[in-house]
Write an enzyme that holds these catalytic residues in place. Structure first.
Site, PDB file in Angstrom:
ATOM      1  N   ARG A 120       5.658 -32.433 -20.430  1.00 21.68           N
ATOM      2  CA  ARG A 120       6.146 -31.560 -19.363  1.00 21.68           C
ATOM      3  C   ARG A 120       7.572 -31.856 -18.921  1.00 21.68           C
ATOM      4  O   ARG A 120       8.084 -31.199 -18.013  1.00 21.68           O
ATOM      5  CB  ARG A 120       5.198 -31.646 -18.153  1.00 21.68           C
ATOM      6  CG  ARG A 120       3.926 -30.828 -18.319  1.00 21.68           C
ATOM      7  CD  ARG A 120       3.005 -30.938 -17.118  1.00 21.68           C
ATOM      8  NE  ARG A 120       2.034 -29.861 -17.072  1.00 21.68           N
ATOM      9  CZ  ARG A 120       0.905 -29.826 -17.756  1.00 21.68           C
ATOM     10  NH1 ARG A 120       0.626 -30.828 -18.571  1.00 21.68           N
ATOM     11  NH2 ARG A 120       0.072 -28.807 -17.657  1.00 21.68           N
ATOM     12  N   GLU A 128       5.188 -22.328 -23.095  1.00 17.45           N
ATOM     13  CA  GLU A 128       5.382 -22.327 -21.644  1.00 17.45           C
ATOM     14  C   GLU A 128       6.854 -22.625 -21.376  1.00 17.45           C
ATOM     15  O   GLU A 128       7.349 -23.708 -21.673  1.00 17.45           O
ATOM     16  CB  GLU A 128       4.509 -23.385 -20.966  1.00 17.45           C
ATOM     17  CG  GLU A 128       4.702 -23.420 -19.447  1.00 17.45           C
ATOM     18  CD  GLU A 128       4.017 -24.608 -18.781  1.00 17.45           C
ATOM     19  OE1 GLU A 128       3.978 -24.643 -17.543  1.00 17.45           O
ATOM     20  OE2 GLU A 128       3.540 -25.514 -19.512  1.00 17.45           O
TER      21      GLU A 128
END
Length: 439
Positions: free
Chosen positions: A312, A329
């Site tokens: 992330r 994403e």
């Protein structure tokens, strides 16, 4: 939905007013309210309005514009004012000669989706909408203070925020938007609403509906919802992570069981295109001065231009799901952006990657925030722009993103951003007064 169905809903629900909604270049939802009679008599040819009063539209000497409703977006608003029901319908903007208006953000997205269709793709997206709920003053104005001190996924029994999120989900369901999850986010007073993915245009329309409902429900409860990216120092800001995929027919073009990590060439090239154009994209996906207060290390927001499978700290993350759920994403966008323009620009970048087979660098699975400058240089990991001025300068150099915006919106967009930057650069902040007043 056809006009006869719309007419039956108007009659059955006793709708008194219809809001013709559209979006200006800053992403602000606008509307013209008409009676059902005017709507039913004029919907096909369009309802005229003054475009010169809308940010980024046209000059006063060419002000007549037309709103043409998209009947599939017709929905009765699940609240009343003085007992009178209203409905809304999202519109496209047209010029008096019957052509789509080049400065309509929704048209720019539709244009890019046509380009994707020419290549055989339908793009899908699902954004995660983060926001803060703030208390208000006696005058009903937002007060920049925390309403709660909760954290990620916290359950705050009997709190007003829980009631607001519940009412948001119920109202959206009544308007045809499927809410998949709502929860408290990392920062105090911060929340998230996730809704079901759809094609880019439907998702952009739904995102505007979600923002309208969030703000409305907060007001009804006596609070204020803000999509400002970084309203508070020292805590996480609000992002709008966007999950995206391309489909060919009913098959996910990002999935290939015979490739490493089961990720297709299309996915890699799409990622390569976004990384190539990431600096210019920032001007569109992070369009305010305040946006860059969020994009700093230490608060889970991406700073470095890289991609990963799960990590992330990268700009683009590939979630573990495979098969039809394979997706990317994109983590830098924030909810202050014009989602139509953001989707158009990101799609343009990704398709550029596919057309030109732009290979991304190797995915980075280390925590990039903890890397030394030397290590990042070794891996050729660059940074996103550090402020709005830098982002706008990158945008000016990127013909692919300029083409996605169109010349009209590009010029107006840059003009507005440069005006904001100039005002911000000369404004004296409280931080400066505290720091330098006693020198």
């Amino acid at each position: 939905m056809d006009i006869e169905v719309v007419k039956s809903i108007i009659d059955k629900e006793n709708v008194r007013f219809i809001r013709l909604q559209f979006t200006d270049i800053n992403g602000v939802l606008k509307n013209v309210e008409v009676t059902p009679e005017v709507f039913l008599n004029s919907w096909e040819e369009g309802i005229m309005f003054d475009g010169s009063s809308i940010e980024g539209f046209v000059r006063i000497e060419e002000s007549d514009m037309y709103l043409k409703p998209n009947l599939d977006t017709f929905a009765v608003l699940p609240w009343t004012v003085d007992g009178a029901k209203s409905a809304r319908v999202i519109c496209d903007v047209y010029t008096p000669d019957g052509k789509p208006f080049e400065g309509d953000p929704r048209y720019r997205l539709k244009r890019m989706m046509e380009k994707a269709k020419e290549l055989g793709y339908t793009p899908y997206a699902g954004p995660e909408m983060e926001f803060f709920i703030l208390p208000t003053s006696e005058k009903g104005e937002p007060v920049p203070e925390f309403l709660d001190h909760g954290g990620y996924f916290d359950l705050l029994p009997l709190s007003k925020a829980e009631e607001i999120r519940r009412d948001i989900a119920i109202a959206l369901e009544k308007m045809g938007v499927i809410v998949e999850a709502t929860h408290h986010e990392v920062a105090p007073s911060q929340h998230e609403v996730d809704f079901k993915y759809d094609n880019f245009l439907k998702t952009a329309d739904n995102a505007q509906t979600v923002k309208l409902v969030i703000k409305t429900m907060a007001i009804f409860h006596g609070y204020y919802a803000t999509f400002m990216p970084k309203p508070f120092f020292g805590v996480n800001g609000s992002g709008m992570h966007v999950h995206m995929s391309l489909f060919k027919g009913d098959q996910n073009a990002f999935y290939d069981p015979n490739k490493p990590l089961e990720l297709s060439d299309d996915l890699r090239y799409f990622v390569g295109g976004i990384l190539k154009h990431a600096k210019a994209l920032a001007a569109v996906t992070n369009p305010t001065v305040n946006s860059y207060k969020r994009l700093v290390p230490g608060y889970e927001a991406p700073v470095y231009i890289s991609w990963s499978v799960g990590n992330r700290s990268a700009l683009i993350r590939i979630p573990k799901a495979r098969g039809q759920a394979t997706r990317i994403e994109y983590r830098s966008p924030d909810p202050s952006c014009n989602i139509y323009l953001a989707f158009a620009a990101v799609l343009a970048a990704g398709l550029d990657g596919i057309r030109n087979k732009i290979e991304p660098p190797a995915p980075v699975e280390e925590n990039i925030y903890h890397m030394s400058l030397e290590k990042r240089k070794e891996l050729s990991i660059e940074s996103l722009p550090g402020n709005l001025k830098e982002a706008i300068e990158e945008l000016k150099k990127d013909d692919v993103i300029i083409d996605a915006l169109g010349e009209h919106i590009f010029e107006k967009f840059v003009e507005a951003a440069e005006k904001d930057w100039k005002e911000y650069s000369t404004y004296v902040t409280n931080w400066e007064l505290q720091r330098y007043l006693y020198l």
